[in-house]
Design a protein around this motif. Structure first.
Motif, short mmCIF file in Angstrom:
data_model
loop_
_atom_site.label_atom_id
_atom_site.label_comp_id
_atom_site.label_asym_id
_atom_site.label_seq_id
_atom_site.Cartn_x
_atom_site.Cartn_y
_atom_site.Cartn_z
N LEU A 35 0.89 -1.03 0.08
CA LEU A 35 -0.02 -0.06 -0.06
C LEU A 35 0.81 1.38 0.08
O LEU A 35 1.84 1.38 0.73
CB LEU A 35 -0.80 0.16 1.24
N VAL A 36 0.54 2.01 -0.90
CA VAL A 36 1.23 3.26 -0.68
C VAL A 36 0.59 4.67 -0.38
O VAL A 36 0.97 5.19 0.79
CB VAL A 36 1.74 3.89 -2.50
N ALA A 37 -0.77 4.72 -0.67
CA ALA A 37 -1.75 5.55 -0.03
C ALA A 37 -3.24 5.37 -0.27
O ALA A 37 -3.62 4.51 -1.28
CB ALA A 37 -1.35 6.97 -0.59
N VAL A 38 -3.90 5.80 0.62
CA VAL A 38 -5.28 5.37 0.43
C VAL A 38 -6.32 6.77 1.12
O VAL A 38 -5.73 7.45 1.93
CB VAL A 38 -5.73 4.31 1.31
N ILE A 39 -7.52 6.85 0.30
CA ILE A 39 -8.21 8.07 0.81
C ILE A 39 -9.76 7.40 0.86
O ILE A 39 -10.24 6.76 -0.01
CB ILE A 39 -8.16 9.05 -0.06
N THR A 40 -10.28 7.66 1.90
CA THR A 40 -11.55 7.09 2.32
C THR A 40 -12.65 7.68 1.73
O THR A 40 -12.50 9.04 1.29
CB THR A 40 -11.91 7.00 3.52
N SER A 41 -13.78 7.24 1.89
CA SER A 41 -15.20 8.12 1.18
C SER A 41 -15.06 9.34 2.22
O SER A 41 -15.74 10.26 1.66
CB SER A 41 -16.06 7.19 1.21
N GLY A 42 -14.79 9.24 3.46
CA GLY A 42 -14.85 10.47 4.23
C GLY A 42 -13.56 11.64 3.97
O GLY A 42 -13.79 12.54 4.69
N GLY A 43 -12.79 11.15 3.17
CA GLY A 43 -11.71 12.09 2.96
C GLY A 43 -10.46 11.75 3.93
O GLY A 43 -9.38 12.54 3.77
N SER A 44 -10.47 10.69 4.59
CA SER A 44 -9.25 10.70 5.60
C SER A 44 -8.36 9.98 4.65
O SER A 44 -8.58 9.03 3.71
CB SER A 44 -9.60 9.55 6.83
N THR A 45 -6.90 10.42 5.03
CA THR A 45 -5.85 9.69 4.22
C THR A 45 -4.85 8.95 5.05
O THR A 45 -4.74 8.98 6.28
CB THR A 45 -5.08 10.81 3.49
N ASN A 46 -4.07 7.81 4.33
CA ASN A 46 -3.24 7.22 5.11
C ASN A 46 -2.06 6.94 4.00
O ASN A 46 -2.47 6.72 2.94
CB ASN A 46 -3.74 5.82 5.73
N TYR A 47 -0.88 7.01 4.63
CA TYR A 47 0.26 6.78 3.61
C TYR A 47 1.54 5.85 4.33
O TYR A 47 1.53 5.70 5.53
CB TYR A 47 1.14 8.23 3.58
N ALA A 48 2.04 5.18 3.32
CA ALA A 48 3.11 4.53 3.98
C ALA A 48 4.17 5.02 4.44
O ALA A 48 4.47 6.34 3.85
CB ALA A 48 3.52 3.64 2.87
N ASP A 49 4.90 4.83 5.35
CA ASP A 49 6.07 5.36 6.09
C ASP A 49 6.88 5.96 4.88
O ASP A 49 7.31 7.23 5.08
CB ASP A 49 6.63 5.01 7.18
#
Length: 114
Positions: A47-61
């Protein structure tokens, strides 16, 4: 039938930038998240990056502070802005949309030369 088409990959020198795009055609009634994964030769897909339907994001370190994920929900499009690219970012990048099932793109090659 849902299809995801990525674009924007290519060859870039270290320190350069690229912007990936992924457009989904067809109807996806429910989208929980949209994201980017990558797979380098001989390595597992990560996983590199993800954005949820609510707009939250998460990134690989490994990409925090350099990559930015965004989306245009009305167009079922997700983007990945990649800055300060490093040779270790070289990989095939895949778009993924998670709804009630998973949808994957065919991948786009990103090559970063040193």
């Amino acid at each position: 039938q849902v299809q995801l088409v990525e674009s924007g990959g290519g060859l870039v020198q270290a320190g350069g930038s690229l912007r990936l795009s992924c457009v989904a055609s067809g109807t996806i009634l429910t989208i929980f998240s949209m994201g980017w994964h990558r797979q380098a030769p001989g390595k597992q897909r990560e996983l590199v990056a993800v954005i949820t339907s609510g707009g939250s994001t998460n990134y690989a370190d490994s990409v925090k502070g350099r990559f930015t994920i965004s989306r245009d929900s009305a167009k079922n499009t997700v983007y990945l802005q990649m800055n300060s690219l490093k040779p270790e970012d070289t990989a095939v990048y895949y778009c993924k949309i998670q709804g009630r099932m998973s949808y994957w793109g065919q991948g786009t090659q990103v090559t970063v030369s040193s």
